[in-house]
Design an enzyme around this catalytic site. Structure first.
Site, PDB file in Angstrom:
ATOM      1  N   ARG A  15     -22.583  30.518  -0.610  1.00  0.00           N
ATOM      2  CA  ARG A  15     -24.035  30.575  -0.696  1.00  0.00           C
ATOM      3  C   ARG A  15     -24.466  30.703  -2.159  1.00  0.00           C
ATOM      4  O   ARG A  15     -23.655  30.944  -3.045  1.00  0.00           O
ATOM      5  CB  ARG A  15     -24.567  31.778   0.103  1.00  0.00           C
ATOM      6  CG  ARG A  15     -24.441  31.639   1.605  1.00  0.00           C
ATOM      7  CD  ARG A  15     -24.816  32.928   2.334  1.00  0.00           C
ATOM      8  NE  ARG A  15     -23.812  33.968   2.140  1.00  0.00           N
ATOM      9  CZ  ARG A  15     -23.898  35.201   2.659  1.00  0.00           C
ATOM     10  NH1 ARG A  15     -24.945  35.537   3.389  1.00  0.00           N
ATOM     11  NH2 ARG A  15     -22.934  36.078   2.445  1.00  0.00           N
ATOM     12  N   LYS A  75     -24.484  38.056  -2.623  1.00  0.00           N
ATOM     13  CA  LYS A  75     -23.599  39.179  -2.323  1.00  0.00           C
ATOM     14  C   LYS A  75     -23.613  40.223  -3.424  1.00  0.00           C
ATOM     15  O   LYS A  75     -24.109  40.003  -4.526  1.00  0.00           O
ATOM     16  CB  LYS A  75     -22.166  38.671  -2.112  1.00  0.00           C
ATOM     17  CG  LYS A  75     -21.986  37.903  -0.819  1.00  0.00           C
ATOM     18  CD  LYS A  75     -22.416  38.702   0.403  1.00  0.00           C
ATOM     19  CE  LYS A  75     -21.528  39.908   0.674  1.00  0.00           C
ATOM     20  NZ  LYS A  75     -21.999  40.711   1.813  1.00  0.00           N
ATOM     21  N   TYR A  94     -28.012  41.432  -1.846  1.00  0.00           N
ATOM     22  CA  TYR A  94     -27.433  42.368  -0.882  1.00  0.00           C
ATOM     23  C   TYR A  94     -26.506  43.312  -1.645  1.00  0.00           C
ATOM     24  O   TYR A  94     -25.696  42.871  -2.470  1.00  0.00           O
ATOM     25  CB  TYR A  94     -26.612  41.624   0.178  1.00  0.00           C
ATOM     26  CG  TYR A  94     -27.437  40.859   1.191  1.00  0.00           C
ATOM     27  CD1 TYR A  94     -28.281  41.518   2.068  1.00  0.00           C
ATOM     28  CD2 TYR A  94     -27.361  39.473   1.261  1.00  0.00           C
ATOM     29  CE1 TYR A  94     -29.035  40.818   3.001  1.00  0.00           C
ATOM     30  CE2 TYR A  94     -28.112  38.766   2.180  1.00  0.00           C
ATOM     31  CZ  TYR A  94     -28.951  39.449   3.049  1.00  0.00           C
ATOM     32  OH  TYR A  94     -29.702  38.748   3.959  1.00  0.00           O
ATOM     33  N   HIS A  96     -25.341  46.799   0.052  1.00  0.00           N
ATOM     34  CA  HIS A  96     -24.537  47.535   1.036  1.00  0.00           C
ATOM     35  C   HIS A  96     -23.769  48.683   0.365  1.00  0.00           C
ATOM     36  O   HIS A  96     -22.548  48.808   0.479  1.00  0.00           O
ATOM     37  CB  HIS A  96     -23.564  46.590   1.749  1.00  0.00           C
ATOM     38  CG  HIS A  96     -24.238  45.506   2.532  1.00  0.00           C
ATOM     39  ND1 HIS A  96     -24.965  45.759   3.677  1.00  0.00           N
ATOM     40  CD2 HIS A  96     -24.313  44.164   2.337  1.00  0.00           C
ATOM     41  CE1 HIS A  96     -25.447  44.626   4.150  1.00  0.00           C
ATOM     42  NE2 HIS A  96     -25.084  43.642   3.354  1.00  0.00           N
ATOM     43  N   GLU A 118     -31.060  44.406   2.001  1.00  0.00           N
ATOM     44  CA  GLU A 118     -30.871  44.968   3.343  1.00  0.00           C
ATOM     45  C   GLU A 118     -31.713  46.206   3.636  1.00  0.00           C
ATOM     46  O   GLU A 118     -31.746  46.670   4.775  1.00  0.00           O
ATOM     47  CB  GLU A 118     -29.387  45.280   3.598  1.00  0.00           C
ATOM     48  CG  GLU A 118     -28.827  46.470   2.838  1.00  0.00           C
ATOM     49  CD  GLU A 118     -28.310  46.116   1.461  1.00  0.00           C
ATOM     50  OE1 GLU A 118     -27.687  46.993   0.839  1.00  0.00           O
ATOM     51  OE2 GLU A 118     -28.518  44.977   1.006  1.00  0.00           O
ATOM     52  N   ASP A 270     -19.975  45.347   6.611  1.00  0.00           N
ATOM     53  CA  ASP A 270     -20.601  45.543   5.304  1.00  0.00           C
ATOM     54  C   ASP A 270     -21.042  46.987   5.096  1.00  0.00           C
ATOM     55  O   ASP A 270     -21.130  47.463   3.960  1.00  0.00           O
ATOM     56  CB  ASP A 270     -21.828  44.632   5.147  1.00  0.00           C
ATOM     57  CG  ASP A 270     -21.444  43.233   4.673  1.00  0.00           C
ATOM     58  OD1 ASP A 270     -20.433  43.120   3.957  1.00  0.00           O
ATOM     59  OD2 ASP A 270     -22.137  42.273   5.025  1.00  0.00           O
TER      60      ASP A 270
END
Length: 372
Positions: A15, A75, A94, A96, A118, A270
């Protein structure tokens, strides 16, 4: 504002933080966008497509980070990316952090302002930037789970939908949120026997109305989880506590008692995973077998369908990226309480209570950060 889009470097992550259409919107708002060379190849968008949208192409990640004020990724930053962050930069991706103390400490040391997709909310309390990837992961979970049930993959050799005269597989979905609902939808479509567990009665009523007799809904007591998991062919873990670590709903003892060849797919990996036996895996080595049970715990599941995932993600993130670029992070966060919920780390401190709680670290109220 100068916006940078580096190429993702996590294993088998295809991605990219922004599509050419997203870049064009930023350029129309008067911003400068720099995209790393070949960053979009995984979604079928080459450098020419980004140039046509108005972006400059940088030869490497170092050039992107050196020039940008706002970094837009997919990510969590890898160690070499964290080392490039500066105190005057904003990172939007993101994160996490609840399951990653090392990353958290690295981001704190950088001094950068780190906003996590998130934990951004909406007026209904939902998670609009997590939702599109939860949809993808939920749908993929049944796809990969069905594959893992094949004998060659270590599974029991069970066809998810069965055939006339042979019972279908029993699929248990833990969590009735976005990921769980999409998993159930796919499993029902393949004619598996589906049971969904959740601790919210209102949500169970909604799921009952949505699926009717095609799926069974159960209140998620410890007894109900144990009973259904032990009888299952495929268990999909789709639980989420925003910002915090996922609860461990399936114990090691339960896994030991499952039928050999059963499959666990942990969408919650995650956030640390919801099975005690879960550990992160990659697309290059997605599974392992423990106590005779196949575990699929890939931490970036949507990366396997990068084009679909990137377009869905950009659709959701673009309004927030525009707000950050148009207003600057401080004003954007001050004016939007939902974007404010996405602020995890700033100036060397954690400002999200759930993240701090999960890691056992102190938190500074976001209000105090904004006032300072």
């Amino acid at each position: 504002m100068k916006v940078g889009v580096p190429k993702e470097i996590k294993t088998h992550e295809y991605r990219v933080g922004m599509t050419p259409a997203g870049v064009r919107e930023l350029v129309l708002h008067g911003h400068q966008v720099t995209v790393e060379h070949d960053a979009g190849l995984g979604i079928g968008s080459d450098d020419a497509a980004y140039r046509a949208a108005g972006a400059a192409i940088a030869p490497d990640a170092e050039a992107v980070f050196a020039d940008a004020e706002l970094i837009v990724k997919v990510k969590e930053p890898q160690p070499q990316e964290i080392a490039r962050l500066r105190a005057d930069q904003v990172l939007f991706t993101y994160l996490h952090l609840a399951a990653d103390k090392a990353q958290t400490e690295g981001l704190m040391a950088s001094g950068a302002t780190c906003i996590a997709y998130e934990t951004v909310t909406d007026r209904l309390g939902a998670l609009p930037l997590l939702a599109p990837m939860s949809e993808v992961a939920g749908r993929m979970s049944v796809q990969v789970g069905a594959h893992c049930l094949e004998r060659e993959q270590g599974g029991a050799g069970v066809l998810l939908g069965g055939v006339p005269g042979v019972a279908p597989a029993k699929v248990v979905v833990l969590g009735g949120g976005v990921a769980g609902t999409n998993a159930a939808r796919m499993a029902v479509g393949l004619e598996a026997s589906v049971t969904i567990l959740d601790k919210s009665l209102p949500r169970l009523k909604e799921l009952d109305l949505q699926f009717g007799p095609r799926a069974t809904t159960l209140f998620a007591t410890a007894a109900a989880i144990e009973q259904t998991v032990l009888a299952a062919d495929l268990v999909i873990g789709a639980v989420l506590v925003p910002g915090d670590a996922a609860p461990k709903l399936v114990t090691r003892e339960m896994v030991r008692r499952m039928r050999p060849g059963s499959v666990l797919v942990d969408i919650a990996i995650d956030q640390g995973g919801c099975f005690e036996t879960s550990r992160p895996t990659t697309h290059s080595q997605p599974t392992y077998v423990q106590d005779g049970v196949v575990h699929y715990c890939v931490t970036n599941m949507p990366g396997a369908v990068a084009r679909t995932s990137t377009f869905a993600l950009t659709n959701a993130t673009l309004p927030f990226v525009l707000a950050l670029a148009d207003k600057g992070w401080h004003r954007a966060v001050a004016e939007d309480p939902h974007l404010r919920n996405g602020l995890n780390v700033h100036g060397g401190v954690i400002v999200h209570a759930a993240v701090a709680h999960a890691l056992g670290l102190p938190a500074v109220p976001v209000e105090a950060v904004l006032e300072a």
